[in-house]
Design a protein around this motif. Sequence first.
Motif, PDB file in Angstrom:
ATOM      1  N   ASP A  80      41.627 117.423  92.871  1.00 50.14           N
ATOM      2  CA  ASP A  80      41.018 118.602  92.218  1.00 50.14           C
ATOM      3  C   ASP A  80      39.652 118.833  92.862  1.00 50.14           C
ATOM      4  N   ARG A  81      39.472 120.082  93.289  1.00 52.67           N
ATOM      5  CA  ARG A  81      38.261 120.364  94.050  1.00 52.67           C
ATOM      6  C   ARG A  81      37.019 120.201  93.182  1.00 52.67           C
ATOM      7  N   TYR A  82      37.152 120.362  91.874  1.00 53.83           N
ATOM      8  CA  TYR A  82      35.982 120.324  91.005  1.00 53.83           C
ATOM      9  C   TYR A  82      35.796 118.950  90.358  1.00 53.83           C
ATOM     10  N   THR A  83      36.902 118.386  89.939  1.00 58.98           N
ATOM     11  CA  THR A  83      36.769 117.091  89.263  1.00 58.98           C
ATOM     12  C   THR A  83      36.984 115.910  90.220  1.00 58.98           C
TER      13      THR A  83
END
Length: 876
Positions: free
Chosen positions: A193-196
Amino acid sequence: MSRCSLFYISLLVLVLRYSVESCVQRHVQAQVPEKLQAGYVVSKVNLDHCGFRQLYLVSNDPDFAVQTDGTILTADVITVPDDGKSFWVLVQDQRGHKWKVNHKVLQRAKRRWSPLPFNIRENDKGPFPKDVERIASDSSVNYTIKYSIEGPGVTTTPINLFSVDSINGMLRVNFAVDREEYPQFIFTARAFDRYTNQEKDLPLPITVNVQDENDNAPQFSSPLIFSVEEQSNPGTVVGQVNATDRDEPNTPHTSIRYSLLNGTDLFAINYDSGLITTRTGTLDRETQDRYFVRVEIKDMGGAPNGLSNQGLASIFLTDINDNPPTFKQSLYTAQVKENQANVLVLRIPVDDKDLKGTPNWKAVYEITKGNESGNFLIRTDPATNEGLLYVAKPLDREKQELMKLELMARNEAPLVRSSSSWKKVPIELTVTNEDEGPEFSAPILRLKVKENVPNGTLIGTYTAIDPETKSSKGIKYYKVTDPGSWINVMETTGDLKVANTIDRESPLVYNNTYNITVKAVDESQKTGTGTVLILIEDVNDNVPIIPKPDLVLCSRDGQRSSILVNAVDYDESPYSGPFTFELSKESEGKWKIKDPKPGTSVVLEQVVDMPNGVYKVPLLVKDLQGVGEEQIVSVHVCECVKEGECAAQRISSRLGVWAVLAMLLALLLLLLLCLLFVLVCSTKGEKLRMTDEYDGTGGMLLKSNTEAPGEEVKDALLVTPGSGIDGGGAMEHQTVVGAAGGALGQQAIHAGSMYQGGTQGYMTNQSMYSTGQYGGGFYGNSSYNKFSDMSILDTWRTNELYLDNKLVYFGEEEDGRFAADLLKSYGYEGVGSPAGSVGCCSVLSNQDSLDFLDSLGPKFRTLADVCMSKTERGEQ
């Protein structure tokens, strides 16, 4: 997420319950989507192994129905739990046999992302980086995904060959790669996940294959060295050319084609396998033993655009025996002396074109003609391969002057693929003359002679001739060996005459044969020898004898015994056995012959009981011709401890040791008694008659064994008179101790004789000692007992004057004379002796007692030994 209709069914064959073989599998498992519609085919029970039996199938779960062919369907819409759903199907046949099939339905796994492998080309020209393929994860539908890769070609060697765009998942290659070094890469792709930064999908292995291009030429993988026999038939295998190509196997890039660039008239090669074979049968090692052939290998199946390589193959021709040995001459001649043996006559060289040192080259020679008598021997020289002709047995020029031989040469190995044959050559040998010794008419002469023929009897003639002149003129004959000196050889005629009695029974005769050796000598002193075998015929010159005439007859109570008497005759039949035995008349009534039949033995039996003892039995033994003589058989009748051995003999044998011991003990006691006598008895004098101008009667000169003077030998003479004993007209006994003529000892005077004696004597209480010279009357100042005859006194006085004069004469002439009867003063010889000097024993410490005889020491024993005569000491 979408559901797929993939089924996975695993079937197992189990053992049927109730010990009956099951015709259906025991367990069935299927993967299905999470949600199933009514009538969905889940799986099927396999009934193929149940034959034609009628079966009944029923499911215990109402959500599933089972058809008669074993197909399992959903009866309604159902949802499969995460851990699956289990049920079982009951199968029953007409006989009541039942089988239970367990069934489990599992949810199908989710689909993986981008599983297919990617490809890149080796040695790519670029430009780089170059896109390969895009990778994508199923989680990108619900999340914003970033991608990363790791593993070989990325984070390990070769590092950074591959890279990925983290946003769109595009996989790129950054530089060229060699397939032969790295044919395939397998690395791992991840989705986060690019954000998490949480990983949203399982790691995915990515496979990248490197596609091959033809960038490697084929290479030879083994040495190009081969061999083949010469004269091989066409099609004979020479060898295998092996080659490899580093490009991808089983592709045109590694399809190699083989070809020969030269020598194609002699050899051929298989285009696909590289097998070299011969093309002709004329390969000759003797002409050319090695060939060089250029071989080309080319990939792409030999296409013009294929890569190639070349190598030089060496083909050696191995030798076979296709060439026989050949002689260098058509005829060989030589000369050889007669009467010679083991002599090298001729060296015969040969040529052979085959390989030197091999069995194809080594020659073996054989004399095919002319050697029927075995006079010649042929060998091979291992270094030169020549034939060496020897004379094995002496030749005789008088018998044959020219010897013609035929010699054949062959090889150790047989001829192969050759039209030639073994070669032969004639040999002529001239035998030269040599002066030879005489030759007897026969090497061995056999004569028959009866034994005991008279001396001088002519038994035969043994003559020799000169081989050159064929004449016996001038030849003389001599005897070489004649162990018994039985034969005389006449020197000029060769006649053989009896010299001594010929005895067939002599140990010099073996198997009735007696040998002598005769030598013939010609005028040139050449010699020849021959052997005479005298076969001796037997005559009846031996009578039968009884070899063991001493026999033992064991007596037994109440039973008369018998013994066996054996006889032998050294003659041969018919002059020997069977024998006839006869008893003399004086033996009648005491002995008899039991069963008197002719033979070599007879049983002698008692007629009456006879006491134990030795009996002489005359027995007449005659041979088959009636010739014989009476012989005495000594029969010892006794009680036996065993057959043939008398009890008395055995006891005597047992007592022998004790008898010897008893004899030794008696001898020891006798020696001790003799020693006692020596110690206590007076020494007897040996009589020596005086011969002088005074012819008195009874005068004696005493000899002494003393070699050294004792302590008492002085200028004076010690005389010890003893008590007088009236001897019936004889002078009473006196004891005299003194020295005269060098002799030391005691003297006893009895009736006109003087004897040597021991100190024992016949001494009484009237004995006394006195000293003095002979000149002052008889014994100087000694006192005398009465005399029955005064003539004896005159005789002793006359002897006294003679001895006195002689002693004075010897004393004056001692230094100037060296006669054997000279009076000598000896050196003292008692040093170190346990007895010391014997002179001390002349003085008696106790004159009235004889107790000193009980403790005589070694000194007195030495004196006693000196005083004893030779006879008393046991000397001769």
